[in-house]
Write a protein that holds these residues in place. Structure first.
Motif, PDB file in Angstrom:
ATOM      1  N   VAL A   1      50.025  88.930   2.915  1.00 17.02           N
ATOM      2  CA  VAL A   1      49.927  89.481   4.264  1.00 17.02           C
ATOM      3  C   VAL A   1      49.253  90.851   4.167  1.00 17.02           C
ATOM      4  N   GLY A   2      48.228  91.064   4.980  1.00 19.59           N
ATOM      5  CA  GLY A   2      47.454  92.290   4.893  1.00 19.59           C
ATOM      6  C   GLY A   2      46.301  92.201   3.921  1.00 19.59           C
ATOM      7  N   GLY A   3      46.024  90.992   3.417  1.00 19.65           N
ATOM      8  CA  GLY A   3      44.989  90.816   2.409  1.00 19.65           C
ATOM      9  C   GLY A   3      43.594  90.679   2.993  1.00 19.65           C
ATOM     10  N   VAL A   4      42.727  90.078   2.205  1.00 17.92           N
ATOM     11  CA  VAL A   4      41.296  90.060   2.517  1.00 17.92           C
ATOM     12  C   VAL A   4      41.004  89.438   3.873  1.00 17.92           C
ATOM     13  N   SER A   5      41.579  88.288   4.166  1.00 21.69           N
ATOM     14  CA  SER A   5      41.271  87.625   5.433  1.00 21.69           C
ATOM     15  C   SER A   5      41.919  88.333   6.618  1.00 21.69           C
ATOM     16  N   ASP A   6      43.059  88.972   6.419  1.00 22.25           N
ATOM     17  CA  ASP A   6      43.648  89.782   7.492  1.00 22.25           C
ATOM     18  C   ASP A   6      42.692  90.903   7.880  1.00 22.25           C
ATOM     19  N   VAL A   7      42.135  91.576   6.874  1.00 21.37           N
ATOM     20  CA  VAL A   7      41.212  92.682   7.134  1.00 21.37           C
ATOM     21  C   VAL A   7      39.971  92.167   7.857  1.00 21.37           C
ATOM     22  N   LEU A   8      39.452  91.019   7.426  1.00 19.11           N
ATOM     23  CA  LEU A   8      38.286  90.443   8.082  1.00 19.11           C
ATOM     24  C   LEU A   8      38.602  90.067   9.527  1.00 19.11           C
ATOM     25  N   ALA A   9      39.747  89.451   9.761  1.00 20.93           N
ATOM     26  CA  ALA A   9      40.118  89.047  11.122  1.00 20.93           C
ATOM     27  C   ALA A   9      40.207  90.252  12.050  1.00 20.93           C
ATOM     28  N   ARG A  10      40.822  91.323  11.574  1.00 19.92           N
ATOM     29  CA  ARG A  10      40.927  92.528  12.413  1.00 19.92           C
ATOM     30  C   ARG A  10      39.547  93.128  12.654  1.00 19.92           C
ATOM     31  N   ALA A  11      38.681  93.078  11.654  1.00 19.77           N
ATOM     32  CA  ALA A  11      37.348  93.661  11.794  1.00 19.77           C
ATOM     33  C   ALA A  11      36.534  92.944  12.864  1.00 19.77           C
ATOM     34  N   VAL A  12      36.718  91.624  13.008  1.00 16.06           N
ATOM     35  CA  VAL A  12      35.926  90.881  13.988  1.00 16.06           C
ATOM     36  C   VAL A  12      36.613  90.792  15.341  1.00 16.06           C
ATOM     37  N   GLY A  13      37.724  91.513  15.504  1.00 15.94           N
ATOM     38  CA  GLY A  13      38.302  91.668  16.835  1.00 15.94           C
ATOM     39  C   GLY A  13      39.591  90.970  17.129  1.00 15.94           C
ATOM     40  N   VAL A  14      40.166  90.249  16.163  1.00 13.45           N
ATOM     41  CA  VAL A  14      41.446  89.581  16.405  1.00 13.45           C
ATOM     42  C   VAL A  14      42.552  90.637  16.420  1.00 13.45           C
ATOM     43  N   THR A  15      43.321  90.683  17.485  1.00 11.59           N
ATOM     44  CA  THR A  15      44.367  91.698  17.619  1.00 11.59           C
ATOM     45  C   THR A  15      45.772  91.114  17.621  1.00 11.59           C
ATOM     46  N   GLY A  16      45.905  89.842  17.884  1.00 16.36           N
ATOM     47  CA  GLY A  16      47.229  89.237  17.947  1.00 16.36           C
ATOM     48  C   GLY A  16      47.766  88.866  16.585  1.00 16.36           C
ATOM     49  N   ALA A  17      48.865  88.096  16.613  1.00 10.16           N
ATOM     50  CA  ALA A  17      49.492  87.655  15.368  1.00 10.16           C
ATOM     51  C   ALA A  17      48.543  86.763  14.587  1.00 10.16           C
TER      52      ALA A  17
END
Length: 309
Positions: A128-144
């Protein structure tokens, strides 16, 4: 990352003691447990003595010679990379005389200058908080966020890839432009498959090569899938499957390097914080070397605008 930043050591009055490599390895195991790595992966230490002090850490995506030379020039004691150096078995790390000579030269450079090497790969993808989490937040995903596939050794929250929702619906063209703006620029840019007007809300991502996850992406209900290294046949099959339904998921194919490089700073800050809890501190550096392998792009027309041989 690949943008040069000045090192910011602690002020003398608040200076923390340097850890040993052994301390760093203990902290890394807590942050990115080896048990979460994929069975085929090769994570953890590659070179270094556990009793050696670590004052300066250089972070890079790939263990390549330019990074090793940079580590020497900048006085690093440890190089942390996302990608492993010795992912496939080898019988020699000699610096000459066989196909693995480049890796041998790299290891000799590090060892001869007493620089350790450590890889955090799919274990850093899965947490949790790893590579894909960072990518998801970078492209605009804000929810769970939820993993696309869960790790057998995890709690259910860990795994490869992530899926979540944008705060507002948008169209595919606008979303693709947002992805392009969020990632470091590369020669290959961002490739998109889908109707530019298609509505997008639910987003699946996988940092690095993700075309093995199409079944999980479809099961997640994602409107679009952002990943890297999409090969012709898996991408074509995915688009054929989408065409027989509602057109989902659209595909956004980005640079492998770009999709993962954003994590380096997050990983570095997590390591700093975990060491500080033990009263230990390091100076953090980020590599200036861009290890994306592509140098320039020719053409790049839309498929319906280009010529055909």
């Amino acid at each position: 990352m690949t943008v040069s930043r000045p090192a910011v050591p602690a002020s003398p009055e608040h200076a923390l003691a340097p850890p040993t490599l052994g301390h760093v390895l203990e902290v890394v195991q807590g942050l990115w447990p080896r048990e979460l790595a994929e069975p085929w992966d090769a994570v953890g230490p590659v070179a270094g003595r556990p009793e050696a002090p670590v004052r300066t850490v250089l972070w890079a995506l790939d263990p390549v010679q330019a990074v090793a030379d940079e580590a020497v020039a900048r006085g690093a004691d440890l190089v942390v990379t996302h990608h492993p150096l010795l992912l496939r078995g080898t019988s020699s790390v000699a610096a000459v005389g066989h196909a693995a000579a480049a890796k041998g030269r790299l290891l000799h450079t590090l060892i001869e200058h007493r620089i350790a090497l450590l890889a955090a790969h799919t274990n850093a993808d899965a947490v949790v908080g790893g590579v894909s989490d960072v990518l998801a937040r970078a492209v605009g995903v804000t929810g769970a966020l939820s993993p696309l596939t869960t790790s057998a050794a995890g709690t259910g929250a860990e795994g490869i890839g992530r899926v979540g929702d944008l705060p507002e619906e948008t169209d595919l063209a606008a979303f693709a432009r947002a992805v392009h703006a969020a990632l470091p620029a590369t020669a290959g840019g961002v490739r998109v498959a889908g109707d530019p007007a298609q509505r997008i809300r639910r987003v699946a991502v996988c940092g690095g090569a993700g075309d093995s996850l199409f079944d999980a992406v479809r099961a997640s209900g994602a409107d679009v899938y952002v990943t890297a290294d999409l090969r012709h046949h898996p991408a074509s099959e995915a688009r054929e499957t989408a065409a027989s339904g509602d057109g989902r998921p659209a595909l956004v194919d980005v640079s492998h390097w770009a999709s993962e490089s954003l994590w380096l700073e997050h990983g570095a800050r997590a390591l700093e914080a975990a060491l500080a809890e033990r009263g230990l501190g390091v100076t953090t550096l980020f590599s200036d070397h861009r290890s994306d392998p592509w140098d320039f792009l020719v053409g790049g027309e839309r498929a319906d605008e280009g010529s055909h041989a």
